[in-house]
Design an enzyme around this catalytic site. Structure first.
Site, PDB file in Angstrom:
ATOM      1  N   GLN A  68       0.842  -1.195   0.000  1.00 37.76           N
ATOM      2  CA  GLN A  68       0.000   0.000   0.000  1.00 37.76           C
ATOM      3  C   GLN A  68       0.880   1.249   0.000  1.00 37.76           C
ATOM      4  O   GLN A  68       1.160   1.818   1.058  1.00 37.76           O
ATOM      5  CB  GLN A  68      -0.892  -0.021   1.248  1.00 37.76           C
ATOM      6  N   PHE A  69       1.330   1.667  -1.178  1.00 41.90           N
ATOM      7  CA  PHE A  69       2.226   2.826  -1.258  1.00 41.90           C
ATOM      8  C   PHE A  69       1.572   4.098  -0.738  1.00 41.90           C
ATOM      9  O   PHE A  69       2.248   5.018  -0.291  1.00 41.90           O
ATOM     10  CB  PHE A  69       2.757   3.024  -2.682  1.00 41.90           C
ATOM     11  N   THR A  70       0.249   4.170  -0.732  1.00 41.27           N
ATOM     12  CA  THR A  70      -0.432   5.384  -0.289  1.00 41.27           C
ATOM     13  C   THR A  70      -0.288   5.638   1.210  1.00 41.27           C
ATOM     14  O   THR A  70      -0.644   6.717   1.680  1.00 41.27           O
ATOM     15  CB  THR A  70      -1.926   5.364  -0.675  1.00 41.27           C
TER      16      THR A  70
END
Length: 150
Positions: free
Chosen positions: A78-80
């Site tokens: 989950q890069f966010t």
């Protein structure tokens, strides 16, 4: 490295209409990786995740770990989690690691976590458009950042 842990009754990841991974009682862990992350971050976070006492004991007190209840863990990249929202209304992801750095660290995170849990850890697919479904039990949601160890 940041993780967002959700205590779940069940969780699954669907990619292109097919379920890739699913678990019953356990933890859904979302993982965000940044350029400065290392094996030390992985080790520290994996230890935290498998030893975090967030499951109820017989008296209804959160006193048991995922290992104590023999639960499952589902890991999703989950890069966010590294979104910067300081300026304007459009998040910036400049702190999120590019795939050439993030993929090996993500894979190592999953391997170390599996080793510490003592069983396979199902995952999503790095970089894929994933649909994540879960029933958050409690709800219990905990954010941990390896750069903030206090």
């Amino acid at each position: 490295m940041r993780i967002l842990i959700q205590r779940v009754s069940k969780a699954s990841v669907t990619i292109n209409g097919s379920i890739k991974s699913a678990i019953n009682q356990g933890l859904l862990i979302l993982v965000g990786i940044e350029n400065t992350d290392s094996k030390e971050d992985i080790e520290w976070l994996c230890n935290k995740a498998v030893n975090l006492r967030i499951f109820d004991d017989k008296e209804g007190v959160m006193n048991l770990s995922i290992k104590d209840i023999n639960g499952e863990i589902l890991v999703v990249s989950q890069f966010t989690l590294h979104a910067s929202t300081k300026k304007g209304n459009r998040p910036s992801y400049i702190y999120a690691a590019k795939p050439e750095i993030a993929v090996p660290l993500y894979e190592e995170f999953c391997a170390v976590l599996s080793n510490k849990l003592g069983k396979p850890v199902p995952t999503g697919e790095f970089g894929a458009d994933m649909k994540v479904e879960l029933i958050n039990d409690g709800p219990v949601t905990i954010w941990i950042d390896s750069k903030v160890k206090e």
